[in-house]
Design a protein around this motif. Structure first.
Motif, PDB file in Angstrom:
ATOM      1  N   ASP A 212       4.821  -1.699  -8.177  1.00 34.30           N
ATOM      2  CA  ASP A 212       5.718  -1.253  -7.109  1.00 34.30           C
ATOM      3  C   ASP A 212       5.008  -0.289  -6.171  1.00 34.30           C
ATOM      4  N   VAL A 213       4.133   0.547  -6.737  1.00 35.50           N
ATOM      5  CA  VAL A 213       3.425   1.536  -5.914  1.00 35.50           C
ATOM      6  C   VAL A 213       2.004   1.732  -6.450  1.00 35.50           C
ATOM      7  N   ILE A 214       1.036   1.800  -5.538  1.00 36.48           N
ATOM      8  CA  ILE A 214      -0.323   2.212  -5.913  1.00 36.48           C
ATOM      9  C   ILE A 214      -0.647   3.510  -5.169  1.00 36.48           C
ATOM     10  N   GLY A 242       6.744  -6.144  -0.936  1.00 38.70           N
ATOM     11  CA  GLY A 242       7.599  -4.974  -0.713  1.00 38.70           C
ATOM     12  C   GLY A 242       7.058  -3.712  -1.372  1.00 38.70           C
ATOM     13  N   GLY A 243       5.991  -3.862  -2.170  1.00 30.26           N
ATOM     14  CA  GLY A 243       5.406  -2.689  -2.844  1.00 30.26           C
ATOM     15  C   GLY A 243       4.608  -1.823  -1.871  1.00 30.26           C
ATOM     16  N   TYR A 244       4.334  -0.585  -2.286  1.00 32.63           N
ATOM     17  CA  TYR A 244       3.724   0.395  -1.383  1.00 32.63           C
ATOM     18  C   TYR A 244       2.338   0.857  -1.839  1.00 32.63           C
ATOM     19  N   LEU A 245       1.525   1.195  -0.856  1.00 33.49           N
ATOM     20  CA  LEU A 245       0.223   1.805  -1.102  1.00 33.49           C
ATOM     21  C   LEU A 245       0.205   3.182  -0.441  1.00 33.49           C
ATOM     22  N   PHE A 246      -0.140   4.210  -1.217  1.00 32.04           N
ATOM     23  CA  PHE A 246      -0.265   5.567  -0.665  1.00 32.04           C
ATOM     24  C   PHE A 246      -1.749   5.942  -0.646  1.00 32.04           C
ATOM     25  N   ILE A 247      -2.239   6.402   0.484  1.00 37.63           N
ATOM     26  CA  ILE A 247      -3.641   6.842   0.568  1.00 37.63           C
ATOM     27  C   ILE A 247      -3.698   8.334   0.928  1.00 37.63           C
ATOM     28  N   GLY A 248      -4.886   8.913   0.879  1.00 32.84           N
ATOM     29  CA  GLY A 248      -5.019  10.363   1.113  1.00 32.84           C
ATOM     30  C   GLY A 248      -4.828  10.730   2.583  1.00 32.84           C
ATOM     31  N   HIS A 249      -4.523  12.003   2.838  1.00 36.10           N
ATOM     32  CA  HIS A 249      -4.194  12.441   4.205  1.00 36.10           C
ATOM     33  C   HIS A 249      -5.363  12.312   5.176  1.00 36.10           C
ATOM     34  N   SER A 250      -6.599  12.335   4.649  1.00 39.71           N
ATOM     35  CA  SER A 250      -7.733  12.214   5.584  1.00 39.71           C
ATOM     36  C   SER A 250      -8.279  10.787   5.586  1.00 39.71           C
ATOM     37  N   GLU A 251      -7.521   9.859   5.007  1.00 39.62           N
ATOM     38  CA  GLU A 251      -7.972   8.467   4.966  1.00 39.62           C
ATOM     39  C   GLU A 251      -7.073   7.613   5.869  1.00 39.62           C
ATOM     40  N   SER A 252      -7.609   6.463   6.275  1.00 35.45           N
ATOM     41  CA  SER A 252      -6.824   5.591   7.139  1.00 35.45           C
ATOM     42  C   SER A 252      -7.291   4.157   6.946  1.00 35.45           C
ATOM     43  N   LYS A 264       4.179   4.660   7.670  1.00 41.09           N
ATOM     44  CA  LYS A 264       3.991   5.958   8.339  1.00 41.09           C
ATOM     45  C   LYS A 264       2.630   6.480   7.893  1.00 41.09           C
ATOM     46  N   PRO A 265       2.132   7.580   8.479  1.00 41.14           N
ATOM     47  CA  PRO A 265       0.781   7.992   8.121  1.00 41.14           C
ATOM     48  C   PRO A 265       0.600   8.049   6.595  1.00 41.14           C
ATOM     49  N   THR A 266      -0.458   7.396   6.125  1.00 44.43           N
ATOM     50  CA  THR A 266      -0.874   7.328   4.707  1.00 44.43           C
ATOM     51  C   THR A 266       0.031   6.473   3.808  1.00 44.43           C
ATOM     52  N   ILE A 267       1.056   5.794   4.391  1.00 40.58           N
ATOM     53  CA  ILE A 267       1.905   4.919   3.581  1.00 40.58           C
ATOM     54  C   ILE A 267       1.913   3.511   4.173  1.00 40.58           C
ATOM     55  N   TYR A 268       1.578   2.530   3.333  1.00 39.68           N
ATOM     56  CA  TYR A 268       1.505   1.124   3.754  1.00 39.68           C
ATOM     57  C   TYR A 268       2.331   0.289   2.793  1.00 39.68           C
ATOM     58  N   GLN A 269       2.775  -0.896   3.303  1.00 35.79           N
ATOM     59  CA  GLN A 269       3.632  -1.752   2.468  1.00 35.79           C
ATOM     60  C   GLN A 269       3.129  -3.188   2.507  1.00 35.79           C
ATOM     61  N   LYS A 270       3.189  -3.834   1.347  1.00 34.70           N
ATOM     62  CA  LYS A 270       2.930  -5.272   1.319  1.00 34.70           C
ATOM     63  C   LYS A 270       4.205  -5.956   1.827  1.00 34.70           C
ATOM     64  N   PRO A 271       4.118  -6.801   2.852  1.00 30.21           N
ATOM     65  CA  PRO A 271       5.359  -7.382   3.399  1.00 30.21           C
ATOM     66  C   PRO A 271       6.165  -8.105   2.337  1.00 30.21           C
ATOM     67  N   GLU A 272       7.512  -8.085   2.511  1.00 28.12           N
ATOM     68  CA  GLU A 272       8.390  -8.841   1.613  1.00 28.12           C
ATOM     69  C   GLU A 272       8.028 -10.314   1.753  1.00 28.12           C
ATOM     70  N   ALA A 273       8.176 -11.064   0.666  1.00 27.49           N
ATOM     71  CA  ALA A 273       7.789 -12.485   0.727  1.00 27.49           C
ATOM     72  C   ALA A 273       8.681 -13.218   1.713  1.00 27.49           C
TER      73      ALA A 273
END
Ligand code: SAM
Length: 273
Positions: A212-214, A242-252, A264-273
Motif C-alpha cells: 500500500d505504501v513504500i 492506488g498505492g503510494y511512494l514517499f520520498i525524502g524532502h530533498s529528493e525528486s 504533492k511534494p515527495t508523495i507519488y501514487q501508482k495510478p488506479e487500475a
C-alpha cells in the motif's frame, strides 16, 4: 603503517560501490574514503587499500562490503522525521483501506528503526480497533549494523526526548537499573514490524503481497539518475494500484523517467487500475 589510496585503487572502489550498492562516489570523496577506510585497514591490520579491496571482493566478503557501506553512507534518521508523510498516512491512506482493514507498508531504507517505529506509532494511535486489522510493516536496510539496532528497539533518552511525553508513555518502556537513560519500544510496535536486510540494488525484492505504501526516504540522494529510474520501476511493480511512494524532502522524481502520478511534494501514487 601508512597506506596511500592510489587513483587506480580509488577507481576500483568507485566501481565496486556503484555496482553493489548504487552509490556514486565522485572524486572529491577520495579524501573521505582515504580517512574512513584507513581506520578500517588499521583495525584489520591490512597493509594496503588493495588488500582491503581484495578482501571485500573475495568469497564471503559481503559482510565487509556492508561495513564499507556503513563507512561511506549516513544513517541519520529521527522519529517523526518529515512529519507530513505520517499525517498523509493517517488522513488519506487509512481511509482508503478502511473497507479491507489490511495494510502493507515497506520502510525500504529504515536505518536504525525510527522510521518504521514512527509508522507503527502513527497507525496504533489512529486505529481504535487495531486488533481487527491486518497490518504488516517491512523494515529493511543494506546495513546489518543499523538493522540490529532497529530490531533491538532500544534508544537513548535524547532521541526519545524529541517526542511528546504522552507518546513516550504509550509506546516506550523506560529502562531501569543498568538500562537507566534508555527507552525500549513496546511490544505492540515491534510485533507489527519485520526487519530484513535488503539491498535496493537487487533485481527483485522478497515481497509477495502488493504494497500500500513504500517509504524510500533520504537514500535515493546517493544514487545517480539511471539507478533511481531502475529503482522507481521496481517500486512501481511492488505497489498495488492506488498505492503510494514517499520520498525524502530533498529528493525528486522530476528528472527521471517513471510511471507514478504526482500527488504533492515527495508523495507519488501508482495510478488506479
Ligand atoms: C540517511 S538514512 C535514511 C533513513 C530513513 N529512511 C530516514 O529518512 O530517516 C539512509 C539509509 O540508506 C541505507 N542504504 C544505502 N544504500 C542502500 C542500498 N543500496 N540498499 C538499501 N539501503 C541502503 C543506509 O544504510 C542508511 O541506513
Amino acid at each position: 603503517m601508512n597506506a596511500t589510496l592510489t587513483d587506480k585503487e580509488f577507481e576500483q572502489f568507485q566501481s565496486l560501490i556503484y555496482q553493489q550498492v548504487g552509490i556514486k562516489l565522485d572524486t572529491p570523496k577520495k579524501s573521505l574514503l582515504t580517512s574512513r577506510l584507513g581506520k578500517r585497514l588499521r583495525e584489520l591490520q591490512l597493509p594496503s587499500y588493495q588488500a582491503y579491496y581484495d578482501r571485500v571482493c573475495a568469497k564471503g566478503g559481503e559482510e565487509e562490503l556492508t561495513q564499507l557501506v556503513d563507512l561511506i553512507s549516513t544513517n541519520k534518521t529521527d522519529f517523526f522525521r518529515e512529519p507530513g508523510h505520517f499525517d498523509f498516512l493517517r488522513e488519506q491512506v487509512l481511509s482508503q483501506v478502511q473497507a479491507t482493514r489490511s495494510l502493507r507498508i515497506w520502510s525500504s531504507a529504515s536505518s536504525s528503526g525510527e522510521e518504521p517505529y514512527t509508522i507503527a506509532m502513527t497507525l496504533t494511535d489512529a486505529i481504535p480497533d487495531r486488533s481487527r486489522w491486518d497490518i504488516k510493516v517491512l523494515a529493511s536496510d543494506i546495513s546489518t549494523r543499523v538493522l540490529a539496532k532497529a530490531a533491538a528497539g532500544i534508544y537513548d533518552d535524547e532521541r526519545v526526548a524529541q517526542l511528546p511525553q504522552d507518546v513516550v508513555r504509550r509506546h516506550f518502556l523506560r529502562g531501569k537499573g543498568e538500562q537507566t537513560g534508555k527507552f525500549k519500544v513496546r511490544k505492540h510496535l515491534s510485533e507489527m514490524i519485520a526487519f530484513r536486510r535488503i539491498n535496493l540494488m537487487a533485481p527483485a525484492f522478497p515481497i509477495k503481497t502488493p504494497l500500500d505504501v513504500i517509504f524510500c526516504r533520504n537514500v535515493m540522494i546517493y544514487f545517480d539518475r539511471s539507478t533511481q529510474a531502475t529503482l522507481m520501476g521496481k517500486f512501481y511493480r511492488y505497489l498495488r494500484p492506488g498505492g503510494y511512494l514517499f520520498i525524502g524532502h530533498s529528493e525528486s522524481l522530476q528528472w527521471i523517467e517513471h510511471q507514478f502520478t504526482y500527488v504533492k511534494p515527495t508523495i507519488y501514487q501508482k495510478p488506479e487500475a
